[in-house]
Design a protein around this motif. Structure first.
Motif, short mmCIF file in Angstrom:
data_model
loop_
_atom_site.label_atom_id
_atom_site.label_comp_id
_atom_site.label_asym_id
_atom_site.label_seq_id
_atom_site.Cartn_x
_atom_site.Cartn_y
_atom_site.Cartn_z
N LEU A 1 0.82 -1.20 0.00
CA LEU A 1 0.00 0.00 0.00
C LEU A 1 0.86 1.27 0.00
CD1 LEU A 1 -3.00 0.71 0.21
CD2 LEU A 1 -2.68 0.93 2.65
N LEU A 2 1.90 1.28 0.86
CA LEU A 2 2.78 2.46 0.92
C LEU A 2 3.37 2.75 -0.45
CD1 LEU A 2 4.87 2.13 4.21
CD2 LEU A 2 3.13 3.82 3.65
N LEU A 3 3.86 1.71 -1.14
CA LEU A 3 4.48 1.95 -2.43
C LEU A 3 3.45 2.28 -3.50
CD1 LEU A 3 7.46 -0.52 -2.67
CD2 LEU A 3 7.32 1.72 -1.65
N GLN A 4 2.29 1.63 -3.43
CA GLN A 4 1.26 1.91 -4.43
C GLN A 4 0.74 3.34 -4.29
OE1 GLN A 4 0.14 0.03 -6.94
NE2 GLN A 4 1.12 -1.92 -6.49
N VAL A 5 0.46 3.73 -3.04
CA VAL A 5 -0.02 5.09 -2.82
C VAL A 5 1.07 6.08 -3.18
CG1 VAL A 5 -0.85 6.72 -1.11
CG2 VAL A 5 -1.64 4.38 -1.05
N GLY A 6 2.30 5.77 -2.73
CA GLY A 6 3.43 6.64 -3.04
C GLY A 6 3.63 6.75 -4.55
N GLY A 7 3.31 5.67 -5.24
CA GLY A 7 3.48 5.63 -6.69
C GLY A 7 2.56 6.57 -7.44
N ARG A 8 1.57 7.14 -6.74
CA ARG A 8 0.69 8.11 -7.40
C ARG A 8 1.42 9.43 -7.61
NH1 ARG A 8 -1.20 4.81 -9.50
NH2 ARG A 8 -0.70 3.14 -8.09
N ALA A 9 2.52 9.64 -6.88
CA ALA A 9 3.18 10.95 -6.94
C ALA A 9 4.18 11.00 -8.07
CB ALA A 9 3.89 11.24 -5.63
N GLY A 10 4.18 12.13 -8.77
CA GLY A 10 5.23 12.40 -9.75
C GLY A 10 5.27 11.41 -10.88
N ARG A 11 4.13 11.08 -11.47
CA ARG A 11 4.14 10.09 -12.54
C ARG A 11 4.42 10.73 -13.89
NH1 ARG A 11 1.66 4.91 -11.15
NH2 ARG A 11 0.67 4.74 -13.15
N ALA A 12 4.27 12.01 -13.99
CA ALA A 12 4.58 12.64 -15.28
C ALA A 12 5.93 13.35 -15.16
CB ALA A 12 3.46 13.59 -15.67
N GLU A 13 6.00 14.56 -15.66
CA GLU A 13 7.28 15.27 -15.70
C GLU A 13 7.66 15.85 -14.34
OE1 GLU A 13 8.97 15.56 -18.85
OE2 GLU A 13 7.47 14.06 -19.34
N LYS A 14 6.66 15.94 -13.43
CA LYS A 14 6.93 16.59 -12.15
C LYS A 14 7.43 15.57 -11.12
CE LYS A 14 3.15 19.81 -13.06
NZ LYS A 14 1.75 20.17 -12.75
N PRO A 15 8.51 15.88 -10.40
CA PRO A 15 9.01 14.92 -9.40
C PRO A 15 8.04 14.82 -8.22
CG PRO A 15 10.22 16.99 -9.25
CD PRO A 15 9.31 17.11 -10.44
N GLY A 16 8.02 13.69 -7.55
CA GLY A 16 7.07 13.49 -6.48
C GLY A 16 7.71 13.34 -5.12
N THR A 17 6.95 13.68 -4.08
CA THR A 17 7.39 13.52 -2.71
C THR A 17 6.33 12.73 -1.96
OG1 THR A 17 8.49 15.66 -2.78
CG2 THR A 17 8.03 14.76 -0.61
N VAL A 18 6.79 11.79 -1.12
CA VAL A 18 5.86 11.04 -0.28
C VAL A 18 6.21 11.29 1.17
CG1 VAL A 18 4.99 8.75 0.30
CG2 VAL A 18 5.69 9.24 -2.04
N MET A 19 5.23 11.68 1.98
CA MET A 19 5.47 11.89 3.41
C MET A 19 4.62 10.92 4.20
SD MET A 19 5.81 16.01 3.51
CE MET A 19 7.05 16.10 4.79
N ILE A 20 5.27 10.17 5.08
CA ILE A 20 4.56 9.14 5.84
C ILE A 20 4.59 9.51 7.32
CG2 ILE A 20 4.54 6.69 6.45
CD1 ILE A 20 6.11 6.23 3.80
N GLN A 21 3.42 9.72 7.92
CA GLN A 21 3.35 10.00 9.35
C GLN A 21 3.40 8.69 10.11
OE1 GLN A 21 0.95 14.16 9.50
NE2 GLN A 21 -0.29 12.37 9.89
#
Ligand SMILES: [Zn+2]
Ligand SMILES: [Zn+2]
Length: 660
Positions: free
Chosen positions: A509-529
């Motif tokens: 789940l962490l990787l799948q949800v995190g995988g929603r970020a930055g899928r196009a040209e924009k880099p993504g950040t994942v923050m986990i509380q």
């Protein structure tokens, strides 16, 4: 010699029923799989002819006669008959129920279909195909080479690596050879863009198949597949029983997803049956995931599956950065840490979108009296009622609901508090922090109305800054190109669960949800509380990746004799009294033993009471699948042939995905 017809009937009993030949019959019609109408108790049922035999264990004088044979040729092709029969043995379920549910309702009722398949022409819009990277090319070439025989492939591709593009290229090749393709996905109603993407790519007819379609549309897809009109069927787990004229390939996307396993009645695993089906059809099967199940990884290790990997993101997209927020040290309000809040503001100000993930719908999971410690519970389940705004209490296990009490039901005091955080509460506090921003909540409550999901998707794809907040519905393979930040509100769920699969599922789940970020040209950040930033498995998952995490989990599973190294089955009993459920299982345990099989329990299920019934269970495990199967068969035969003193509802779950 009197001939006996053995008939599979849509009743729960796990056996065939013997009947005498009808008065008038055409012996050429007595083919395995034709429908027959028979008397059963005081009704008439439509069943399927499975065997013609010379003898019966029941005296001939007691046998009833078949009323009529309905078909000239079987309506289910031979591979579905074989798959259904195999599944009935494997899952210890009624073959009649399995096979008849593989047909449209009209056929189950003894009618005939008069379907004219209307083909809606696809507007193929994609002409300029993306250039494949070497890993994608290799995967495509490899499967195309092996398309005339059964082989299983695991396509392990990080999120955003272009798995779908690989599927599309292979499908293109298969349908050009005039064969059909079955694509199985975990959830279809939530991902309308999956079908859209396929339709943009092919001019050949594509049909969907899932449970939220109308019976008429389902029947339409069924006929299209059976007649060979459909080139591609995209469906959920039940599509594994679709008839095809010439199936050439099966793809199971997000193969790790537990929604491929049915959780009630016929508890089959759609992915596992798909592998069996490919085997029966002598065709390749492709299982794809960014976070493969431990079962599939072990099958790779044991050389049952061929391994293909897409290690990098397609195009220019980069993998996201993962950051842990230590909730013990960070000030937070209403479950939102100040550092996550600051990041949200930063990404929104930069014109991007943000996803916040919280796997708990409703406003608050607990309604609590601060005077006497009373908590609102469901009257039918051993579970708390969840507070839903504006003024309801709902049980998430039986759907019971009542209006919000104004005073404590125990002491009559008026100091009731809502404890904990659900998606509604998070939505409220986000609206306070970002009053002019659109906040889109995606959970079962917000999307229950028709077209609601479609409207939300349109807003997301407009690209305007927004916060999407939701439950695991958000993790299912969506492509959100404008999202640059993903926040996990509760990263700890699963770390300390008693269910041995919880940690695998949490990692996925962490990787799948995190995988929603930055899928196009924009880099993504994942923050986990999290309250446990030093947890070794969490550290390995984020620092070394899913492969290292999965390898470690497999070592643990082997050490502690857990699946996939051993095989599990759960025998459940539900009854009006706790004692009855327990006694039934004690009887089984006392009467059946075998050295190769270990029986644990009986014990109360995690949800010890559901819809007014007490639920107890035995966990049965064995190192060899065959030994487990034979053991269970003996028990099931015994229970079904002996009249029961116990008034219990029992069920068997083979390869359970939830063991508590
Ligand atoms: Zn009270
Ligand atoms: Zn309930």
């Amino acid at each position: 010699v009197t001939k006996i017809l053995r008939i599979a009937l849509p009743v729960p009993l796990r056996r065939l029923f013997d009947y005498l030949l009808p008065e008038v019959f055409d012996s050429a019609r007595l083919i395995r799989g034709v429908r027959v109408r028979v008397p059963f108790q005081s009704r008439q049922l439509v069943g399927l002819l499975m065997e013609v035999a010379d003898t019966s264990s029941i005296p001939l004088s007691k046998l009833k006669t078949v009323i009529e044979v309905l078909d000239e040729t079987p309506l289910l092709p031979d591979d579905i008959m074989q798959l259904g029969t195999w599944a009935a043995e494997y899952y210890h379920y009624s073959a009649g129920e399995i096979l008849l549910s593989a047909m449209p309702k009209a056929l189950r009722q003894g009618k005939i279909l008069d379907d004219q398949v209307i083909i809606l022409a696809n507007k193929k819009t994609e002409e300029n195909l993306p250039i494949l990277n070497p890993a994608q090319e290799q995967a495509v070439a490899h499967i195309i080479q092996h398309q005339t025989n059964f082989s299983s492939f695991l396509l392990d591709g990080v999120t955003g690596s272009g798995k779908t593009e690989v599927y599309l290229r292979i499908i293109d090749n298969i349908i050009k050879n005039n064969k059909q393709v079955l694509v199985m996905v975990p959830e279809i109603s939530l991902t309308p863009q999956t079908i859209k993407r396929f339709r943009a790519r092919f001019s050949e007819p594509i049909f969907a198949f899932h449970s939220s379609m109308t019976e008429k549309n389902r029947q339409h897809s069924w006929v299209a597949a059976a007649s060979g009109t459909a080139a591609i069927i995209i469906g959920t787990r039940s599509a594994v029983f679709m008839p095809f004229k010439q199936l050439g390939l099966i793809i199971v996307d997000e193969e790790h997803d537990t929604s491929f396993k049915q959780q009630d009645r016929f508890r089959y695993h759609g992915r596992d049956l798909a592998v069996m089906r490919a085997h029966l059809n002598h065709i390749p099967i492709l299982l794809g995931s960014a976070t493969p199940s431990l079962e599939s990884l072990l099958n790779v290790e044991r050389k049952r599956y061929q391994y293909l990997s897409l290690p990098t993101r397609a195009g220019n997209a980069l993998l996201p950065n993962f950051n842990l927020i230590d909730m013990r040290k960070t000030p937070a309000e209403a479950g939102l840490s100040l550092s996550l809040l600051a990041s949200i503001r930063e990404h929104i100000d930069a014109g991007n979108q943000v996803i916040l993930f919280l796997n708990r719908r409703g406003f608050a999971p607990v309604l609590y009296c601060i005077h006497c410690a009373w908590m609102a519970t469901c009257k039918r389940c051993a579970a708390r009622m969840v507070y839903h705004q504006p003024h309801h209490l709902k049980c998430h296990h039986c759907d019971a609901h009542r209006s919000l009490p104004t005073s404590c039901e125990s002491c009559n005091g008026s100091n009731l508090r809502a404890l904990g955080l659900g998606t509604q509460r998070l939505e409220n506090s986000l609206k306070e922090h970002f009053p002019s921003l659109s906040i889109l909540r995606i959970d079962r409550d917000s999307t229950s109305k028709k077209n609601e999901m479609q409207k939300i998707f349109e807003q997301i794809h407009s690209g305007k800054p927004a916060i999407l907040l939701g439950t695991q519905m958000l993790a299912k393979g969506h492509h959100f190109p404008h999202v640059t930040l993903v926040g996990m509100i509760d990263g700890d769920g699963g770390l300390f669960s008693a269910d041995f699969r919880a940690i695998e599922q949490m990692g996925q789940l962490l990787l799948q949800v995190g995988g929603r970020a930055g899928r196009a040209e924009k880099p993504g950040t994942v923050m986990i509380q999290t309250h446990h930033p030093d947890h070794p498995l969490l550290q390995i998952l984020l620092k070394e990746g899913y492969q290292a995490f999965a390898r470690l989990l497999l070592i643990e599973r082997e050490k502690f004799f857990l699946p996939p190294y051993v095989h599990f089955a759960i025998f459940r009993a539900e009854a009006r009294s706790e004692k009855r459920a327990n006694d039934f299982l004690e009887m089984i345990k006392a009467n059946f033993t075998q050295n190769a099989v270990t029986i644990l329990g009986p014990s109360a299920a995690l949800l010890a009471k559901r819809k007014g019934l007490y639920c107890h269970q035995l966990l049965i495990k064995a190192e060899k699948r065959l030994q487990l199967q034979q053991f269970l068969k003996t028990i099931v035969q015994h229970i079904e042939t002996k009249p029961l003193k116990f008034s219990v509802k029992w069920s068997l779950d083979i390869d359970p995905v939830v063991v508590l």
